[in-house]
Design a protein around this motif. Structure first.
Motif, PDB file in Angstrom:
ATOM      1  N   THR B 234       0.579   0.772   1.455  1.00 30.53           N
ATOM      2  CA  THR B 234      -0.746   0.451   0.921  1.00 30.53           C
ATOM      3  C   THR B 234      -0.870  -1.032   0.612  1.00 30.53           C
ATOM      4  N   THR B 235       0.216  -1.623   0.159  1.00 25.89           N
ATOM      5  CA  THR B 235       0.227  -3.065  -0.075  1.00 25.89           C
ATOM      6  C   THR B 235       1.681  -3.511  -0.123  1.00 25.89           C
ATOM      7  N   MET B 280      -0.557  -3.563   5.933  1.00 22.97           N
ATOM      8  CA  MET B 280      -1.184  -2.439   5.254  1.00 22.97           C
ATOM      9  C   MET B 280      -1.525  -1.389   6.299  1.00 22.97           C
ATOM     10  N   GLY B 281      -1.279  -0.128   5.943  1.00 23.59           N
ATOM     11  CA  GLY B 281      -1.584   0.951   6.869  1.00 23.59           C
ATOM     12  C   GLY B 281      -0.403   1.358   7.738  1.00 23.59           C
ATOM     13  N   ASP B 305      -1.231   3.081  13.007  1.00 26.66           N
ATOM     14  CA  ASP B 305      -1.501   2.765  11.600  1.00 26.66           C
ATOM     15  C   ASP B 305      -2.536   3.723  11.017  1.00 26.66           C
ATOM     16  N   TYR B 308      -7.856   2.539   6.803  1.00 30.03           N
ATOM     17  CA  TYR B 308      -7.962   2.024   5.428  1.00 30.03           C
ATOM     18  C   TYR B 308      -8.503   3.081   4.466  1.00 30.03           C
ATOM     19  N   ASP B 309      -9.502   3.837   4.901  1.00 33.37           N
ATOM     20  CA  ASP B 309     -10.115   4.817   4.001  1.00 33.37           C
ATOM     21  C   ASP B 309      -9.123   5.880   3.539  1.00 33.37           C
ATOM     22  N   LYS B 312      -7.166   3.867   0.582  1.00 33.03           N
ATOM     23  CA  LYS B 312      -7.765   2.826  -0.257  1.00 33.03           C
ATOM     24  C   LYS B 312      -7.741   3.195  -1.761  1.00 33.03           C
TER      25      LYS B 312
END
Lengths: 349, 315
Positions: B234-235, B280-281, B305, B308-309, B312
């Motif tokens: 996620t990060t 990310m992802g 990947d 994002y949704d 998030k």
């Protein structure tokens, strides 16, 4: 000034070792208990304050984990004291007096089982002159006990009597760790025997405070805090008269304890000899005194360090709430040999 | 009830503390076999000396030299010495008012037994053979059958060659850490290469690692849910500074990873991919090394990947 009362009190069963539960797991049922007593949900509480010690846990910022048991989201107004929960209650009381909150949740907990609490408590001592010698908590209390004996203020028989009375009082206490007939045992650090010392254990306690009409709404008989004060003395043992506790006396005076007769006193005296000092400071030994001292069994029956003082306030309040007391004194202590003392006066209506 | 997990936990810290002028003079004095006190506003000589008056909190600096013999004001017999205490054989803890002092110093008294100790007895300092400028430069006290000194403190400048200005104080506490119910279950599952979270009965979120309580609802999380093993980055951050005792080449990536089925991201190192290719992802899975109770790191699964949704809410 607004009236503030204790409206609920809860505590865990105090046990020698609670390795099967983490701090938050030990604490959570107690928090749910006091919230249930008042019908409040965590989000209804105006201010939350806790007391605990990283040195007992052996971990930095250990209180932040326990906060998970409160439900700190959406964000709550919260504070923590690295002290006994009695001082967390003091902070919450001030918050309510200022009108910034109507209700407060106060809790504290301590697990002595993971470490050696006798040694852990050396870390609160002056780091230059005392801590390098590792004088453990029992040793320091024993110095005070000998000073009392030398001054003719007590003797080993009286100390054994205090131990017996405390544990007999706790015989029917559902949460006590050490209750009923307990042998005085071997000398730990003379003149103190095992029986003069508190059990080592784990436990938690919680209190809900409320102001004015909110308190009346939440319980049939609030335990009103009529006065609350705490005073501290010089740290060095050799500077103080260990047979006396002027800070307790002054705190009691400021809290209004001497204005009218009391019927109950919950004293935070982990060692039998410390009860002797406190009784003298609080004038509880008058020949005509009818004050019931430590009907809960006190710290000699259960001593979850960091919660023991808050429990004294809670026990006194609960006694008022159930109609067994009309005017009670509660005392909490911190530091070596009764260095820092807090006194509250609680009344029913 | 599953087996209670425990592990030794040692907290050890060598505190280095700077000394003020009074403490510096006192501790340097001990190194030179000289005991200094300070005169308080009521005329009392405070030993060991403080920088502020214990009664009025006024700054006090008037140093005086006191005797190295004194009188026991109270004592306690310690039959079982503990680690770090001044003597390894049974001894008495004592408060000693040195000749010329108005307050008492805490230390140990070497005596054959409790019958040889009483309040009011005369004792003298036994110096440690090697002294560094610490309270332990007084090895202990010992009984003194000599005559009492005249008890008059003598003014002292507090000046010594090579004064001690800071001291290092080792502290060690030993614990047996027990992680409790929820974390024990988590660790036991990890040993079987499974990752187990716990679901909140109120908000339905799955927490991993579980700590036994839902921090949002403040209720116990009792229901175990197996999550992962795959998850999504996620990060992340790139670590460029090598930590002490850590055998990992820098730069490397440390990431938050939302395991499939979990509502809280946990953090771990990402391996098996150049540090500047982590994003990310990225879909990852744990890599277990032999005998390890936890994943060594996470590596890419090769899947496309995640959108994002899909993660998030977990950043």
């Amino acid at each position: 000034m607004r009236d503030v009362a204790v409206v609920a009190f809860g505590q865990s069963d105090h046990a020698r070792d609670s390795a099967e539960t983490s701090e938050v797991e030990m604490l959570m049922p107690v928090l749910h208990d006091v919230l249930e007593q008042t019908g409040l949900a965590a989000r209804d509480i105006g201010f939350t304050c806790s007391g605990s010690s990283d040195y007992l846990a052996g971990r930095a910022f250990s209180f932040t984990m326990a906060l998970d048991g409160v439900g700190a989201w959406p964000p709550i107004s919260e504070s923590h004291v690295e002290m006994d929960g009695a001082w967390a209650l003091y902070e919450a009381w001030v918050k309510l007096l200022t009108g910034e909150a109507e209700t407060a949740l106060v809790y504290s907990y301590g697990k002595s089982s993971p470490g050696s609490v006798r040694d852990v408590l050396t870390r609160q001592l002056d780091p230059y002159y005392a801590a390098p010698l590792w004088p453990d908590a029992v040793a320091l209390a024993a110095l005070q006990a000998q000073a009392l004996i030398d001054a003719g203020l007590t003797d080993p028989q009286e100390l054994a009597g205090i131990a017996a009375r405390s544990r007999a009082a706790a015989a029917t206490h559902p949460h006590a760790q050490l209750r009923g007939e307990v042998p005085m045992g071997e000398t730990l650090v003379a003149p103190l025997r095992t029986g003069d010392c508190p059990p080592i254990g784990d436990g938690a306690a919680a209190v809900v405070l409320a102001a004015g009409d909110t308190a009346r709404r939440l319980t049939d008989r609030p335990a009103w805090i009529r006065g609350l004060d705490h005073r501290i003395e010089a740290h060095a043992l050799g500077v103080r008269d260990l047979t006396d506790s002027p800070s307790t006396r002054l705190a009691a005076e400021r809290a209004g304890a001497f204005e009218r007769p009391l019927d109950t006193a919950e004293l935070h005296a982990p060692f039998t000899s410390q009860e002797v000092v406190l009784r003298r400071a609080l004038r509880l030994d008058a020949p005509d005194s009818t004050v019931c001292v430590n009907p809960s069994g006190g710290a000699l029956a259960a001593n979850p360090v960091m919660a023991t003082g808050l429990i004294r306030l809670g026990e006194a309040a609960a006694r008022i709430q159930r109609g067994a007391s009309d005017r009670a004194l509660a005392h909490a202590t911190s530091g070596p040999c009764l260095q820092h003392n807090l006194v509250a006066v609680l009344e029913g209506e | 009830m599953p087996e209670v997990l425990t592990a030794p936990l040692v907290v050890e810290f060598p505190f280095t503390r700077s000394l003020g002028p009074v403490q510096s003079a006192f501790l340097t004095g001990l190194r030179e076999r000289t005991v200094l006190g300070v005169t308080a506003s009521d005329g009392r000589v405070v030993v060991p000396p403080t920088e502020y008056d214990p009664v009025t909190a006024e700054e006090i600096r008037d140093l005086v030299e006191v005797g190295t013999s004194g009188t026991v004001t109270t004592w306690a017999w310690n039959p079982s010495p503990r680690r770090g205490q001044p003597l390894a054989t049974p001894f008495a803890w004592v408060l000693v008012r040195l000749d010329g002092a108005g307050t008492a110093l805490l230390h140990a008294l070497d005596a054959p037994g409790p019958d040889a100790v009483r309040t009011g007895m005369r004792v003298r300092v036994r110096w440690a053979p090697e002294r560094t400028g610490a309270i332990t430069d007084i090895a202990c006290f010992e009984p003194d059958d000599g005559p009492a000194g005249d008890g008059r403190p003598v003014p002292h400048s507090g000046a010594f060659d090579d004064p001690v200005t800071q001291i290092t104080l080792p502290a060690r506490l030993d614990y047996t850490y027990a992680p409790g119910r929820a974390q024990s279950r988590y660790l036991q599952a990890l040993a079987e290469h499974r990752i187990v979270g716990e679901r909140c009965p109120s908000c339905d979120k799955v927490y991993v690692p579980p700590r036994g309580a839902c921090p949002t609802c403040g209720v116990a999380t009792g229901t175990q849910v197996e999550v992962g093993p795959r998850g999504t980055v996620t990060t992340f951050c790139i670590v460029n500074i090598k930590a002490k005792n850590l055998d990992i080449e820098v730069p490397y990536v440390y990431a938050h990873i939302a395991l499939d089925g979990a509502d809280l991201a946990l953090h771990a190192r990402i391996g098996g991919i150049p540090y500047d290719r982590v994003r990310m992802g990225l879909r990852v899975e744990p890599v277990w090394t032999e005998d390890s109770r936890f994943p060594d790191h996470y590596r890419p699964t090769g899947e496309p990947d995640a959108g994002y949704d899909s993660y998030k809410e977990l950043i």
